[in-house]
Scaffold this motif. Structure first.
Motif, PDB file in Angstrom:
ATOM      1  N   THR A   1     -16.198   3.152  -3.816  1.00 58.29           N
ATOM      2  CA  THR A   1     -15.746   1.812  -4.196  1.00 58.29           C
ATOM      3  C   THR A   1     -15.611   1.662  -5.703  1.00 58.29           C
ATOM      4  O   THR A   1     -14.649   1.065  -6.203  1.00 58.29           O
ATOM      5  N   GLU A   2     -16.568   2.214  -6.458  1.00 59.25           N
ATOM      6  CA  GLU A   2     -16.557   2.035  -7.913  1.00 59.25           C
ATOM      7  C   GLU A   2     -15.357   2.698  -8.575  1.00 59.25           C
ATOM      8  O   GLU A   2     -14.984   2.343  -9.705  1.00 59.25           O
ATOM      9  N   TYR A   3     -14.735   3.652  -7.895  1.00 60.28           N
ATOM     10  CA  TYR A   3     -13.604   4.365  -8.487  1.00 60.28           C
ATOM     11  C   TYR A   3     -12.249   3.837  -8.011  1.00 60.28           C
ATOM     12  O   TYR A   3     -11.210   4.323  -8.457  1.00 60.28           O
ATOM     13  N   THR A   4     -12.245   2.885  -7.089  1.00 58.41           N
ATOM     14  CA  THR A   4     -10.983   2.461  -6.475  1.00 58.41           C
ATOM     15  C   THR A   4     -10.707   0.972  -6.675  1.00 58.41           C
ATOM     16  O   THR A   4      -9.965   0.368  -5.905  1.00 58.41           O
ATOM     17  N   ALA A   5     -11.291   0.381  -7.701  1.00 58.01           N
ATOM     18  CA  ALA A   5     -11.074  -1.043  -7.964  1.00 58.01           C
ATOM     19  C   ALA A   5      -9.582  -1.327  -8.159  1.00 58.01           C
ATOM     20  O   ALA A   5      -8.895  -0.625  -8.903  1.00 58.01           O
ATOM     21  N   GLY A   6      -9.079  -2.350  -7.480  1.00 57.16           N
ATOM     22  CA  GLY A   6      -7.687  -2.743  -7.614  1.00 57.16           C
ATOM     23  C   GLY A   6      -6.719  -1.969  -6.749  1.00 57.16           C
ATOM     24  O   GLY A   6      -5.534  -2.297  -6.688  1.00 57.16           O
ATOM     25  N   LEU A   7      -7.192  -0.947  -6.041  1.00 52.18           N
ATOM     26  CA  LEU A   7      -6.289  -0.112  -5.251  1.00 52.18           C
ATOM     27  C   LEU A   7      -5.881  -0.796  -3.945  1.00 52.18           C
ATOM     28  O   LEU A   7      -4.805  -0.527  -3.402  1.00 52.18           O
ATOM     29  N   GLU A   8      -6.706  -1.702  -3.457  1.00 51.41           N
ATOM     30  CA  GLU A   8      -6.470  -2.325  -2.159  1.00 51.41           C
ATOM     31  C   GLU A   8      -5.105  -2.998  -2.078  1.00 51.41           C
ATOM     32  O   GLU A   8      -4.432  -2.956  -1.041  1.00 51.41           O
ATOM     33  N   ASP A   9      -4.661  -3.621  -3.174  1.00 50.35           N
ATOM     34  CA  ASP A   9      -3.395  -4.352  -3.166  1.00 50.35           C
ATOM     35  C   ASP A   9      -2.188  -3.436  -3.000  1.00 50.35           C
ATOM     36  O   ASP A   9      -1.072  -3.915  -2.766  1.00 50.35           O
ATOM     37  N   GLN A  10      -2.398  -2.142  -3.124  1.00 46.87           N
ATOM     38  CA  GLN A  10      -1.283  -1.208  -2.991  1.00 46.87           C
ATOM     39  C   GLN A  10      -1.042  -0.780  -1.545  1.00 46.87           C
ATOM     40  O   GLN A  10      -0.192   0.064  -1.273  1.00 46.87           O
ATOM     41  N   TYR A  11      -1.797  -1.392  -0.615  1.00 46.14           N
ATOM     42  CA  TYR A  11      -1.680  -1.040   0.796  1.00 46.14           C
ATOM     43  C   TYR A  11      -1.601  -2.301   1.654  1.00 46.14           C
ATOM     44  O   TYR A  11      -2.141  -3.347   1.281  1.00 46.14           O
ATOM     45  N   ALA A  12      -0.954  -2.201   2.795  1.00 49.78           N
ATOM     46  CA  ALA A  12      -1.003  -3.279   3.769  1.00 49.78           C
ATOM     47  C   ALA A  12      -2.435  -3.393   4.291  1.00 49.78           C
ATOM     48  O   ALA A  12      -3.144  -2.385   4.409  1.00 49.78           O
ATOM     49  N   PRO A  13      -2.884  -4.609   4.620  1.00 48.54           N
ATOM     50  CA  PRO A  13      -4.280  -4.791   5.052  1.00 48.54           C
ATOM     51  C   PRO A  13      -4.671  -3.901   6.224  1.00 48.54           C
ATOM     52  O   PRO A  13      -5.779  -3.349   6.240  1.00 48.54           O
ATOM     53  N   GLY A  14      -3.778  -3.745   7.203  1.00 42.36           N
ATOM     54  CA  GLY A  14      -4.115  -2.929   8.359  1.00 42.36           C
ATOM     55  C   GLY A  14      -4.327  -1.469   8.025  1.00 42.36           C
ATOM     56  O   GLY A  14      -5.132  -0.787   8.661  1.00 42.36           O
ATOM     57  N   VAL A  15      -3.595  -0.976   7.015  1.00 43.78           N
ATOM     58  CA  VAL A  15      -3.757   0.419   6.594  1.00 43.78           C
ATOM     59  C   VAL A  15      -5.022   0.579   5.761  1.00 43.78           C
ATOM     60  O   VAL A  15      -5.817   1.502   5.987  1.00 43.78           O
ATOM     61  N   TRP A  16      -5.230  -0.327   4.804  1.00 44.26           N
ATOM     62  CA  TRP A  16      -6.411  -0.229   3.952  1.00 44.26           C
ATOM     63  C   TRP A  16      -7.702  -0.320   4.778  1.00 44.26           C
ATOM     64  O   TRP A  16      -8.697   0.340   4.478  1.00 44.26           O
ATOM     65  N   SER A  17      -7.670  -1.130   5.831  1.00 45.31           N
ATOM     66  CA  SER A  17      -8.871  -1.298   6.662  1.00 45.31           C
ATOM     67  C   SER A  17      -9.270  -0.014   7.365  1.00 45.31           C
ATOM     68  O   SER A  17     -10.424   0.134   7.785  1.00 45.31           O
ATOM     69  N   GLN A  18      -8.329   0.934   7.495  1.00 49.30           N
ATOM     70  CA  GLN A  18      -8.655   2.196   8.149  1.00 49.30           C
ATOM     71  C   GLN A  18      -9.664   3.020   7.355  1.00 49.30           C
ATOM     72  O   GLN A  18     -10.319   3.910   7.906  1.00 49.30           O
ATOM     73  N   ALA A  19      -9.771   2.741   6.055  1.00 51.03           N
ATOM     74  CA  ALA A  19     -10.638   3.557   5.195  1.00 51.03           C
ATOM     75  C   ALA A  19     -11.758   2.752   4.549  1.00 51.03           C
ATOM     76  O   ALA A  19     -12.431   3.249   3.648  1.00 51.03           O
ATOM     77  N   THR A  20     -11.966   1.519   4.991  1.00 52.22           N
ATOM     78  CA  THR A  20     -13.015   0.674   4.412  1.00 52.22           C
ATOM     79  C   THR A  20     -13.923   0.142   5.501  1.00 52.22           C
ATOM     80  O   THR A  20     -13.460  -0.206   6.595  1.00 52.22           O
ATOM     81  N   PHE A  21     -15.212   0.042   5.187  1.00 55.34           N
ATOM     82  CA  PHE A  21     -16.201  -0.434   6.145  1.00 55.34           C
ATOM     83  C   PHE A  21     -17.256  -1.248   5.412  1.00 55.34           C
ATOM     84  O   PHE A  21     -17.793  -0.796   4.397  1.00 55.34           O
TER      85      PHE A  21
END
Length: 437
Positions: free
Chosen positions: A116-136
């Motif tokens: 998480t500490e290395y990926t700040a701001g990256l979430e907006d570069q993906y659709a929510p359904g795709v980003w959710s595949q790699a976040t918990f």
């Protein structure tokens, strides 16, 4: 459902299945300052598929301070099993490609690090359904690289030769299968591969199945629900009438039949074009892609089959550099261009937009609307799919039971029940609060 995975992780962490981070340089506690040592940082990367070598080459050219060595350790569950073993032996790679459906198990096993500490701001570069595949639970455990919504990749030249219309529903697909086999008894419209856990899961999810469900701290497993059984019975009928080949994919024998025009389609993720080009390059121009047939006419939703994220492992001594590599190959326009050329559908929004300005995959250079169709398919992907913490167990049990059913001529639906029993027993033994529907 995904937000509660860490509850299950904590339960399993107390059991014999949990693994500790494998070195003092683990990504959740290592010294990122090692990344600034004299000379380039060297990372080891495990990733399968035709896009990976050119992705690594492109990254190395653009990053003289970080050099990546690539190993193809196999895909899917094979790679995940090797990752667990390598983590235990303290010789796992720094970064590894992991399919979305196996990522929960990699978190549970202590393989995938929280980045998480290395990926700040990256979430907006993906659709929510795709980003959710790699976040918990709000933590990031990987950078999505590709998305694999299911589609129908088919031999357009042979379809036209045999007078076959591209089927829009699974009912039409069965009718087309009969026409193909009647016109040429040595030719089949497709293959039912008993080991293809992800493919069957996608068909079942498209029909409404949900094999794992998590409510609070309680899991429910249901592999032989009405939707899944209906899908099994559908393929059973085609097998019984000798309208599809029931055999493994991508064997030398299967590859030969495909190149001879005896296997005419592959309903699979959008990555199929790249895989087929790798084994049937002389057939470039004969193939095309269309939306996956629908179980219910007018309902275009499809599931992911495959799709993967680059994870930083808990074994790395260079977590910051590893995260930089994972981010670059997953979200940069340069990496997206490589994926597109190889027929892989990028996970990032920028990459998906870039497809619309790009040439079609090498397998179907004549299909000018390929990426427009792909975009429509991606828009209709089922937004949330729940995967359990023991997908590896489910996949192995499914492969064994389905292969036995095909060999012995027993009902495919019984293989679903056997898979559910194996998954339930494994989760119960591991200490989960789990019931069967």
């Amino acid at each position: 459902m995904r937000k509660n995975v860490t509850i299950a992780t904590a339960l399993l962490a107390a059991s014999s299945f949990a693994l500790a981070a494998c070195s003092s340089g683990a990504a959740d506690g290592g010294d990122a300052g090692d990344d600034s040592a004299d000379g380039p940082v060297t990372l080891e990367y495990w990733g399968w598929g035709t896009p990976q070598p050119p992705l690594v080459e492109a990254f190395n050219e653009a990053h003289p301070d970080i050099q990546v060595e690539h190993t193809d350790a196999g895909g899917g569950t094979d790679s995940s099993a090797k990752l667990v073993t390598a983590t235990r032996a303290e010789n796992a790679p720094d970064v590894a490609l992991v399919e979305y459906n196996t990522l929960p198990a990699m978190i549970v096993a202590g393989v995938a690090a929280d980045i998480t500490e290395y990926t700040a701001g990256l979430e907006d570069q993906y659709a929510p359904g795709v980003w959710s595949q790699a976040t918990f639970d709000g933590a990031t455990y990987g950078v999505p690289q590709d998305a694999g919504p299911q589609a129908l990749t088919y031999n357009k030249a042979r379809f036209e030769e045999l007078g076959i219309e591209v089927p829009k529903t699974w009912e039409e697909f069965a009718e087309a299968a009969a026409k193909v086999h009647e016109a040429d008894p040595d030719t089949y419209i497709t293959t039912f591969a008993p080991a293809e856990f992800g493919g069957f899961a996608g068909f079942a999810q498209q029909a409404g199945a949900e094999w794992w469900n998590l409510e609070g701290e309680s899991w429910t497993v249901n592999f032989d629900d009405e939707a899944s059984v209906a899908v099994a019975d559908y393929w059973q009928d085609l097998i019984d009438r000798d309208l599809v080949l029931a055999e493994p994919l991508l064997t030398p024998e299967w590859n030969s039949k495909l190149n001879e025009g005896k296997i005419l389609s592959w309903p699979a993720g959008l990555w199929a074009a790249g895989v087929l080009y790798g084994i049937a390059e002389p057939m470039a121009g004969d193939w095309a892609m269309a939306p996956l047939p629908q179980w219910e006419e007018g309902n275009p939703q499809v599931a992911f089959q495959g799709g993967s994220a680059a994870v930083v492992t808990t074994s790395t001594e260079h977590p910051e550099a590893a995260a930089e590599f994972a981010e670059w190959i997953g979200s940069s326009e340069a990496s997206a261009a490589v994926q597109i050329e190889q027929g892989q559908y990028p996970a990032s929004l920028a990459g998906q937009e870039l497809t619309l300005e790009s040439d079609p995959p090498l397998l179907m250079p004549q299909q000018d609307d390929y990426w427009e169709i792909a975009a429509d398919i991606a828009e209709n992907t089922i937004p949330e799919i729940s995967w359990g913490p023991n997908v590896n167990v489910a996949s192995s049990a499914f492969q064994d039971a389905m292969s036995k059913a095909v060999t012995d001529g027993t009902p495919l639906r019984d293989a679903l029940t056997a898979t559910e029993e194996a998954v339930f027993e494994d989760m119960e033994t591991a200490g989960f609060d789990v019931t069967r529907n």
